[in-house]
Structure formats: structure tokens, C-alpha cells
Design an enzyme around this catalytic site. Structure first.
Site, PDB file in Angstrom:
ATOM      1  N   SER A 106      -9.818   5.072  -4.784  1.00  0.00           N
ATOM      2  CA  SER A 106     -10.819   6.448  -5.715  1.00  0.00           C
ATOM      3  C   SER A 106     -10.464   7.149  -6.535  1.00  0.00           C
ATOM      4  O   SER A 106     -11.315   7.401  -7.131  1.00  0.00           O
ATOM      5  CB  SER A 106     -11.851   6.890  -4.015  1.00  0.00           C
ATOM      6  OG  SER A 106     -10.156   7.191  -3.318  1.00  0.00           O
TER       7      SER A 106
ATOM      8  N   GLU B 237       7.320  -6.088   1.809  1.00  0.00           N
ATOM      9  CA  GLU B 237       6.082  -5.953   2.390  1.00  0.00           C
ATOM     10  C   GLU B 237       4.751  -7.169   1.916  1.00  0.00           C
ATOM     11  O   GLU B 237       4.676  -8.226   3.166  1.00  0.00           O
ATOM     12  CB  GLU B 237       5.753  -5.306   2.002  1.00  0.00           C
ATOM     13  CG  GLU B 237       6.173  -3.736   2.577  1.00  0.00           C
ATOM     14  CD  GLU B 237       6.262  -3.639   4.477  1.00  0.00           C
ATOM     15  OE1 GLU B 237       4.927  -4.248   4.643  1.00  0.00           O
ATOM     16  OE2 GLU B 237       6.268  -2.458   5.025  1.00  0.00           O
TER      17      GLU B 237
ATOM     18  N   LYS C 295      -1.946  -1.521  -3.774  1.00  0.00           N
ATOM     19  CA  LYS C 295      -3.180  -0.448  -4.289  1.00  0.00           C
ATOM     20  C   LYS C 295      -1.672   1.027  -4.217  1.00  0.00           C
ATOM     21  O   LYS C 295      -1.471   0.959  -3.319  1.00  0.00           O
ATOM     22  CB  LYS C 295      -3.430  -0.538  -2.246  1.00  0.00           C
ATOM     23  CG  LYS C 295      -4.794   0.440  -2.333  1.00  0.00           C
ATOM     24  CD  LYS C 295      -5.385   0.542  -1.294  1.00  0.00           C
ATOM     25  CE  LYS C 295      -6.050   1.674  -0.608  1.00  0.00           C
ATOM     26  NZ  LYS C 295      -6.465   1.686   0.264  1.00  0.00           N
TER      27      LYS C 295
ATOM     28  N   LYS D 255       0.929  -1.538  -0.251  1.00  0.00           N
ATOM     29  CA  LYS D 255      -0.186  -0.118  -0.464  1.00  0.00           C
ATOM     30  C   LYS D 255       0.797   1.317  -0.328  1.00  0.00           C
ATOM     31  O   LYS D 255       1.718   1.338   0.707  1.00  0.00           O
ATOM     32  CB  LYS D 255      -0.750   0.120   1.218  1.00  0.00           C
ATOM     33  CG  LYS D 255      -2.026   1.638   1.420  1.00  0.00           C
ATOM     34  CD  LYS D 255      -2.684   1.200   2.572  1.00  0.00           C
ATOM     35  CE  LYS D 255      -3.392   2.456   2.703  1.00  0.00           C
ATOM     36  NZ  LYS D 255      -4.707   2.454   3.432  1.00  0.00           N
TER      37      LYS D 255
ATOM     38  N   ARG E 264     -10.996   9.225   1.317  1.00  0.00           N
ATOM     39  CA  ARG E 264     -11.305  10.494   2.756  1.00  0.00           C
ATOM     40  C   ARG E 264     -12.109  10.959   2.674  1.00  0.00           C
ATOM     41  O   ARG E 264     -12.904  11.761   3.817  1.00  0.00           O
ATOM     42  CB  ARG E 264     -10.090  11.111   2.848  1.00  0.00           C
ATOM     43  CG  ARG E 264      -8.455  10.188   2.537  1.00  0.00           C
ATOM     44  CD  ARG E 264      -7.386  10.308   2.865  1.00  0.00           C
ATOM     45  NE  ARG E 264      -6.096   9.510   2.932  1.00  0.00           N
ATOM     46  CZ  ARG E 264      -4.927   9.911   2.687  1.00  0.00           C
ATOM     47  NH1 ARG E 264      -4.227  11.586   2.251  1.00  0.00           N
ATOM     48  NH2 ARG E 264      -4.122   8.980   2.428  1.00  0.00           N
TER      49      ARG E 264
ATOM     50  N   LYS F  67       0.734  10.202   4.824  1.00  0.00           N
ATOM     51  CA  LYS F  67       0.975   8.393   5.334  1.00  0.00           C
ATOM     52  C   LYS F  67       2.853   8.440   5.521  1.00  0.00           C
ATOM     53  O   LYS F  67       2.514   6.310   5.555  1.00  0.00           O
ATOM     54  CB  LYS F  67       0.149   8.271   5.341  1.00  0.00           C
ATOM     55  CG  LYS F  67      -1.629   8.825   5.825  1.00  0.00           C
ATOM     56  CD  LYS F  67      -2.266   7.867   5.592  1.00  0.00           C
ATOM     57  CE  LYS F  67      -4.547   8.379   5.868  1.00  0.00           C
ATOM     58  NZ  LYS F  67      -4.743   7.421   6.600  1.00  0.00           N
TER      59      LYS F  67
ATOM     60  N   TYR G 172     -14.837   0.567  -7.302  1.00  0.00           N
ATOM     61  CA  TYR G 172     -16.071   1.823  -7.360  1.00  0.00           C
ATOM     62  C   TYR G 172     -17.009   1.935  -8.316  1.00  0.00           C
ATOM     63  O   TYR G 172     -18.284   1.217  -8.056  1.00  0.00           O
ATOM     64  CB  TYR G 172     -16.283   2.765  -7.095  1.00  0.00           C
ATOM     65  CG  TYR G 172     -15.242   2.889  -5.870  1.00  0.00           C
ATOM     66  CD1 TYR G 172     -15.572   2.689  -4.609  1.00  0.00           C
ATOM     67  CD2 TYR G 172     -13.779   3.681  -5.557  1.00  0.00           C
ATOM     68  CE1 TYR G 172     -14.698   3.375  -3.677  1.00  0.00           C
ATOM     69  CE2 TYR G 172     -12.813   2.935  -4.808  1.00  0.00           C
ATOM     70  CZ  TYR G 172     -13.431   3.562  -3.492  1.00  0.00           C
ATOM     71  OH  TYR G 172     -13.114   3.363  -2.122  1.00  0.00           O
TER      72      TYR G 172
HETATM   73  C1  PBG Z   1      -7.653   3.378   5.121  1.00  0.00           C
HETATM   74  C2  PBG Z   1      -7.889   3.210   3.837  1.00  0.00           C
HETATM   75  C3  PBG Z   1      -7.632   4.312   2.714  1.00  0.00           C
HETATM   76  C4  PBG Z   1      -7.776   2.951   1.443  1.00  0.00           C
HETATM   77  C5  PBG Z   1      -8.385   2.363   1.868  1.00  0.00           C
HETATM   78  N1  PBG Z   1      -9.122   2.022   3.563  1.00  0.00           N
HETATM   79  C6  PBG Z   1      -7.334   5.813   2.750  1.00  0.00           C
HETATM   80  C7  PBG Z   1      -5.491   5.849   3.443  1.00  0.00           C
HETATM   81  O1  PBG Z   1      -5.683   4.874   3.687  1.00  0.00           O
HETATM   82  O2  PBG Z   1      -5.379   6.854   3.376  1.00  0.00           O
HETATM   83  C8  PBG Z   1      -8.041   4.339   0.483  1.00  0.00           C
HETATM   84  C9  PBG Z   1      -9.461   3.175  -0.585  1.00  0.00           C
HETATM   85  C10 PBG Z   1      -9.517   4.576  -1.959  1.00  0.00           C
HETATM   86  O3  PBG Z   1      -8.682   5.808  -2.304  1.00  0.00           O
HETATM   87  O4  PBG Z   1     -10.510   3.821  -2.607  1.00  0.00           O
HETATM   88  N2  PBG Z   1      -6.724   2.858   5.232  1.00  0.00           N
END
Ligand code: PBG
Length: 335
Positions: free
Chosen positions: A283, A242, A257, A202, A212, A226, A322
């Protein structure tokens, strides 16, 4: 002189000339069974709220969940991923609402399991929807994200959702060692059949913005990033490390991701490891495509199938998207 591979003996266009032969030689293909639909849920009744940056994706109140579940099952979508929109007054520094047995996610799990036991339920383990600071973990007075202390909370959250009936726990927090600790806890709590889908690769990405907005953590997180726990997007070897660690710690599936800018990672993971690899078309990728569709710069249906098939070609076994409902509908109508 060899004639192999030489024009006119080799004409790759022969296979492309007719629909029947194009179909027979297709390699990667997309099916509705490859798709996972993310759903944003909130408290209340008869409520759907649109999210400006995620056109076509609403937050829905619990009573609207059954109709979404039915639609998924009708279309042959095997599973959904549930994400909560938590009221501001329930957010705390330690995110303790995340393991409230009567919280939004456990209620949603119980409701869906009671009525649609065959629909797979995936729930995130991470604190960001529940914290006042919008981070996925606990934060100390210097703003540092505390690894080991966070894992203790994530274990509570994972057990809470697994006890409520979640089929899959998906830690999306990127703390070191969390998969092993969650696996231990599930084993010793008589939850040994609960699956773990590790968000292993990730990346710290700008493509999570609309998500968010949807879970209401844009304002709580503010300008902070983050980067101290999510992967640097410059790195692929580290992503493989990882994945390797999460497999050793007991993950059943791993995830890459975001999706589209990280197809090289999907390919590298699936070539190196013998574990089902999921990909999350996040997203921001969705928002970007929707904006182009709205402007008629791209044609929606064909573009969506092309992008999602690309994930399959790269080696993904399932895709969180989505577009899941739309894609499943167009696959169904093409059949
Ligand atoms: C939370 C999480 C996130 C997403 C899935 N779980 C956002 C983030 O890590 O800030 C993102 C999914 C998306 O953007 O569709 N930890």
C-alpha cells in the site's frame, strides 16, 4: 586483437533503433495474467468508502464485489486477494471473528465462488483486522506475541476460509511453523488441493500504513510495531532461511513483501529456489506513486508499467498490486 564487444562492430543501439527490433528482444514482459488485485470488503449494502491514504482504492460492501470480480475476469486478471474491514464491536483480544463461518470473508468467498468459479480467491491467514490490539497474533499480559497459541487460531481461520471455498490460503502472520501446521490441517480435513501462498519474506516495514488504514487496524495497533515477528529489513540471508523453511513445510508459492525496496530479495529467492515467487507491491508503494502522479511529478501509466515490469525482471511470477486493474487496462489497450 579481438573485435568482439568493440565499437563500431558492436553497437547496442542498432537493436534499439526501431520498434520491431525493440519488441523482438524484450526480455521480461508484463501480462494481465501476472496480476492479483487486492480488495477491501465491508458489511452493508451499496457502500463504497474511500481510504484517504489509498486514493483510487475503496472499501466495498459485499453486493459490490460481483462487479469488481467481473472487471478482473474481463481484463484477464486471474485472482483477487480479499481483506476484511471488521467492525470495532467484532474485534476481540483473540480475534475469534476470524474463524466465524458466517463472517465477512467466508460470505465473500461463497458469493464469488458461486458466481465466478474461475476467479482465484486468495485470503490472508492473520489476525490483525480482527484483534483489539491490531497484532497478527495473540498477545500475553507482557505484550509478547505468542507463537504456538497463535498458530492454533490461524489453523481455525485457514480451515474456515478453505471450507468456504478459498483457493489459496496466504498466511501473512510470520509465526514460526505455521505453514506446516496449516498444511497438516488441510490434508487431514480433506482440503488437500487448497494452495498455500506463504508470505515468507515479509519485512517489518513502514510501507504498510495505508493498508492498516484500509482494514482499520491503524488505531488498534497504535505506535506498536511488528518487529518481533516480521523480518528485519537489514537481512537478506534470514529472508532466504524463511523461504527455505516454508517450502519444506509445504508452501506451494512464496511471497516477498514489500516489493520495490526488496527487489534484491525477489532476485535472490528466485535464483535459489525452484518455487513460484510472488511479490506484493504494498500500500505504501502505491500511495507514494499516487502522490507523485497527483502532483504531476510522474506520468502514471508508463510509470506503473515500468515498476511492475521491474518485478518480472527480478524473477517474480505474479504481483499483488493495487494498480492491477489500471495496468491490465493499459496492457489491453496497447495490444
Ligand atoms: C496483515 C497484512 C498486512 C499487509 C498484508 N497483510 C499488514 C501488516 O502486516 O501490518 C500489508 C499489505 C499492504 O501494505 O498493502 N498481516
Amino acid at each position: 586483437m579481438s573485435i568482439i564487444g568493440k565499437y563500431p562492430y558492436t553497437r547496442l543501439r542498432r537493436l534499439r533503433a526501431k520498434d520491431f527490433s525493440r519488441r523482438l528482444v524484450q526480455e521480461a514482459t508484463l501480462h494481465s495474467k501476472d496480476l492479483i488485485y487486492p480488495i477491501f470488503i465491508m458489511e452493508g449494502e451499496k457502500k463504497s468508502e474511500s481510504v484517504a491514504s489509498l486514493p483510487g482504492v475503496d472499501r466495498v460492501s459485499l453486493d459490490r464485489l460481483p462487479s469488481v470480480a467481473e472487471e478482473c475476469l474481463k481484463l484477464g486478471i486471474p485472482a483477487v486477494a480479499l481483506f476484511p474491514y471488521i467492525e470495532r464491536n467484532l474485534k476481540t483480544d483473540d480475534g475469534r471473528e476470524s474463524w466465524n463461518d458466517n463472517g465477512l470473508i467466508p460470505k465473500a468467498i461463497k458469493l464469488l465462488k458461486r458466481n465466478y468459479p474461475e476467479l482465484g480467491l486468495i485470503t490472508d491467514a492473520a489476525l490483525d483486522p480482527y484483534t483489539t490490539h491490531g497484532q497478527d497474533g495473540l498477545v500475553n499480559e507482557h505484550g509478547e506475541i505468542l507463537n504456538d497459541e497463535t498458530i492454533e487460531v490461524l489453523v481455525n481461520q485457514a480451515l474456515c476460509y478453505a471450507n468456504a471455498g478459498a483457493d489459496v490460503i496466504a498466511p501473512s502472520d510470520m509465526m514460526d511453523g505455521r505453514i506446516g501446521k496449516i498444511r497438516d490441517a488441510l490434508e487431514s480435513s480433506n482440503l488437500k488441493n487448497t494452495l498455500i501462498l506463504a508470505y515468507s519474506a515479509k519485512f517489518a516495514s513502514s510501507f504498510y500504513g495505508p493498508f492498516r488504514d484500509a482494514v482499520g487496524s491503524t488505531n488498534t495497533l497504535g505506535v506498536k510495531g511488528k518487529e518481533t515477528y516480521q523480518l528485519d529489513f537489514c537481512n537478506s540471508k534470514e529472508a532466504l532461511r524463511e523461504v527455505g523453511l516454508d517450502i519444506e513445510e509445504g508452501a506451494d508459492m512464496v511471497m516477498v513483501k514489500p516489493g520495490m525496496p526488496y527487489l534484491d530479495i525477489v532476485k535472490a529467492v528466485t535464483e535459489k529456489y525452484e518455487i513460484p515467487t510472488f511479490v506484493y507491491q504494498v500500500s505504501g508503494e502505491y500511495a507514494m506513486l499516487k502522490a507523485a502522479f497527483a502532483n504531476r511529478w510522474l506520468v502514471e501509466e508508463k510509470t506503473v508499467i515500468e515498476v511492475l515490469t521491474g518485478f518480472k525482471r527480478a524473477g517474480a511470477s505474479a504481483i499483488l498490486t493495487y494498480f492491477a486493474l489500471d495496468a491490465a487496462r493499459s496492457i489491453q489497450s496497447a495490444a
